[in-house]
Enzyme design. Sequence first.
Site, PDB file in Angstrom:
ATOM      1  N   PHE A 124       8.896 -31.363  -1.776  1.00 10.42           N
ATOM      2  CA  PHE A 124       9.712 -31.822  -0.647  1.00 10.42           C
ATOM      3  C   PHE A 124      10.768 -32.797  -1.160  1.00 10.42           C
ATOM      4  CE2 PHE A 124      10.966 -34.638   2.751  1.00 10.42           C
ATOM      5  CZ  PHE A 124      11.355 -33.714   3.699  1.00 10.42           C
ATOM      6  N   ASP A 125      10.329 -33.795  -1.918  1.00 16.12           N
ATOM      7  CA  ASP A 125      11.267 -34.783  -2.464  1.00 16.12           C
ATOM      8  C   ASP A 125      11.343 -34.595  -3.974  1.00 16.12           C
ATOM      9  OD1 ASP A 125      12.954 -36.882  -2.864  1.00 16.12           O
ATOM     10  OD2 ASP A 125      11.506 -38.458  -2.382  1.00 16.12           O
ATOM     11  N   ASN A 134       8.774 -19.432  -1.423  1.00 15.53           N
ATOM     12  CA  ASN A 134       9.876 -20.030  -2.169  1.00 15.53           C
ATOM     13  C   ASN A 134       9.884 -19.531  -3.599  1.00 15.53           C
ATOM     14  OD1 ASN A 134       9.611 -22.343  -4.371  1.00 15.53           O
ATOM     15  ND2 ASN A 134       7.800 -22.516  -3.060  1.00 15.53           N
ATOM     16  N   GLY A 179      12.416 -22.265  -8.321  1.00 10.79           N
ATOM     17  CA  GLY A 179      12.520 -22.265  -9.782  1.00 10.79           C
ATOM     18  C   GLY A 179      12.874 -23.626 -10.368  1.00 10.79           C
ATOM     19  N   PHE A 180      12.214 -24.670  -9.866  1.00 10.92           N
ATOM     20  CA  PHE A 180      12.417 -26.029 -10.406  1.00 10.92           C
ATOM     21  C   PHE A 180      13.895 -26.424 -10.397  1.00 10.92           C
ATOM     22  CE2 PHE A 180       8.444 -26.270 -13.423  1.00 10.92           C
ATOM     23  CZ  PHE A 180       7.615 -26.352 -12.308  1.00 10.92           C
ATOM     24  N   SER A 235       3.630 -23.451 -11.193  1.00  8.79           N
ATOM     25  CA  SER A 235       4.700 -22.846 -10.400  1.00  8.79           C
ATOM     26  C   SER A 235       4.857 -21.395 -10.810  1.00  8.79           C
ATOM     27  CB  SER A 235       6.028 -23.573 -10.617  1.00  8.79           C
ATOM     28  OG  SER A 235       7.073 -22.761 -10.110  1.00  8.79           O
ATOM     29  N   ASN A 261       7.474 -19.693 -10.346  1.00  9.71           N
ATOM     30  CA  ASN A 261       8.901 -19.361 -10.354  1.00  9.71           C
ATOM     31  C   ASN A 261       9.634 -19.702 -11.645  1.00  9.71           C
ATOM     32  OD1 ASN A 261       8.740 -18.408  -7.639  1.00  9.71           O
ATOM     33  ND2 ASN A 261       8.614 -20.543  -6.993  1.00  9.71           N
ATOM     34  N   THR A 262       8.921 -20.180 -12.640  1.00 11.46           N
ATOM     35  CA  THR A 262       9.494 -20.354 -13.975  1.00 11.46           C
ATOM     36  C   THR A 262       8.765 -19.373 -14.878  1.00 11.46           C
ATOM     37  OG1 THR A 262      10.041 -22.682 -13.613  1.00 11.46           O
ATOM     38  CG2 THR A 262       9.809 -21.971 -15.899  1.00 11.46           C
ATOM     39  N   LYS A 286      -2.236 -29.738 -11.969  1.00 14.05           N
ATOM     40  CA  LYS A 286      -2.083 -28.916 -10.757  1.00 14.05           C
ATOM     41  C   LYS A 286      -2.165 -27.444 -11.131  1.00 14.05           C
ATOM     42  CE  LYS A 286       0.804 -28.218  -6.667  1.00 14.05           C
ATOM     43  NZ  LYS A 286       1.876 -28.792  -5.848  1.00 14.05           N
ATOM     44  N   ASN A 316      -1.339 -24.873  -6.088  1.00 11.58           N
ATOM     45  CA  ASN A 316       0.066 -24.517  -5.870  1.00 11.58           C
ATOM     46  C   ASN A 316       0.170 -23.308  -4.920  1.00 11.58           C
ATOM     47  OD1 ASN A 316       2.928 -24.445  -6.415  1.00 11.58           O
ATOM     48  ND2 ASN A 316       2.468 -25.456  -8.350  1.00 11.58           N
ATOM     49  N   THR A 317       1.362 -22.744  -4.833  1.00  8.39           N
ATOM     50  CA  THR A 317       1.572 -21.556  -3.990  1.00  8.39           C
ATOM     51  C   THR A 317       0.947 -20.327  -4.657  1.00  8.39           C
ATOM     52  OG1 THR A 317       3.673 -21.163  -5.099  1.00  8.39           O
ATOM     53  CG2 THR A 317       3.743 -22.469  -3.092  1.00  8.39           C
ATOM     54  N   GLY A 371       1.557 -22.354   3.132  1.00  9.09           N
ATOM     55  CA  GLY A 371       1.353 -22.443   4.572  1.00  9.09           C
ATOM     56  C   GLY A 371       0.068 -21.761   5.012  1.00  9.09           C
TER      57      GLY A 371
END
Length: 364
Positions: free
Chosen positions: A63-64, A110, A113-114, A173, A175-176, A214, A243-244, A266
């Site tokens: 988020f941040d 999502n 990708g960092f 993640s 996405n990498t 994580k 994670n996702t 979600g």
Amino acid sequence: MIGLLDRLARPFLRALDPEDAHGVAIKMLKFAPLPPAPRDDKRLALRVFGLNFPNPVGIAAGFDKNAEVPDALLRLGFGFVEVGTITPMPQPGNPRPRLFRLDADRGVINRLGFNSQGADAALKRLVARAAAGGIVGINVGANKDSPDRVADYVQLIERFAAVASYVTVNISSPNTPGLRNLQQASVLDDLLARVVDARERVAPNAGPTPVLLKIAPDLSLGDLDDVVGIARSRRVDGMIVGNTTVARPPNLLETATAKEAGGLSGRPLFPLANRMLAETYVRVEGVFPLIGAGGIDSGATALAKIRAGASLIQVYSGLVFRGLGLIAEIKNALLEALEDDGQDSLKEFIGADAAAVTAEPWPK
Ligand SMILES: Cc1cc2nc3c(=O)[nH]c(=O)nc-3n(C[C@H](O)[C@H](O)[C@H](O)COP(=O)(O)O)c2cc1C
């Protein structure tokens, strides 16, 4: 004040492209005159990783990402904030669109990708707020084109330990490309050895900094055995599960959007994430605490996470659908559960259902 902001902002944010809405939310938090968070009921306080959490409800990484609004998030009532993922060098992430809402499923996909402003920008902000207090964890990751990804984690721990309540090593993640290979036993053992070593090296100046790992909810149970074994032998301070997911549960309603590549979070993630949390809890045998993330969108799902093995919980996607009221709803539900059970601390709930959850049929 927070309720009002939330009510005014949500219809507007929902009408925007999801990534634009996120940018607007960060800007609003930067400039909204938020009052200090009200004091939490003492019964919600927990000591975990040697840190005193006023309540167990955190906001998850992503988020941040660039540590722009940690103090505003603490003021909203979160017990802790995890900023990041921060990469050493700035990088743009994947091309847009890369963030999708599955409204009917209350899910998000999502493949950011960092996207990161890089370590220098985040560090400057975190140094500036270092005396502000509150628990701010820092989630770190490797650059996509890094020639030595392990060195990226080592460097970030050395640089951020002094301003971090804890550091999360994010190797999960989706996405990498190739990042999740760092979860493989031989690579992970080397990574954690070097990361913990870096933490020890800077501790005389930075103080003690818990290191958390994580993980992805998509690990096989055999891989989870290895990961927990290595985390235990390398003496990490905790794990975040997780994670996702790259999986797509068969009952998703938004079938077209579900085909987008990326990590799903979600509500549809809850069953798998909760199962993996319980599986991790029974393997860790109380050696270190766990943070539970994935699909929390109500008081009931928050309590279920704690009962499956989480000492602390994190939310992200649930906020998209439920708004900021979710934070108070969870805290109230936890207090109610304590009253119903005649307990005065959440400790009694942690892992109470872990064994039972691991005995259920595998979630689809
Ligand atoms: C838009 C988005 C971006 C995310 N970015 C990150 C990230 O940078 N680093 C990370 O460790 N997790 C990231 N996550 C994963 C969340 O931290 C969390 O583990 C996951 O979404 C499950 O929780 P939820 O179901 O409550 O969203 C991201 C999730 C979303 C939805």
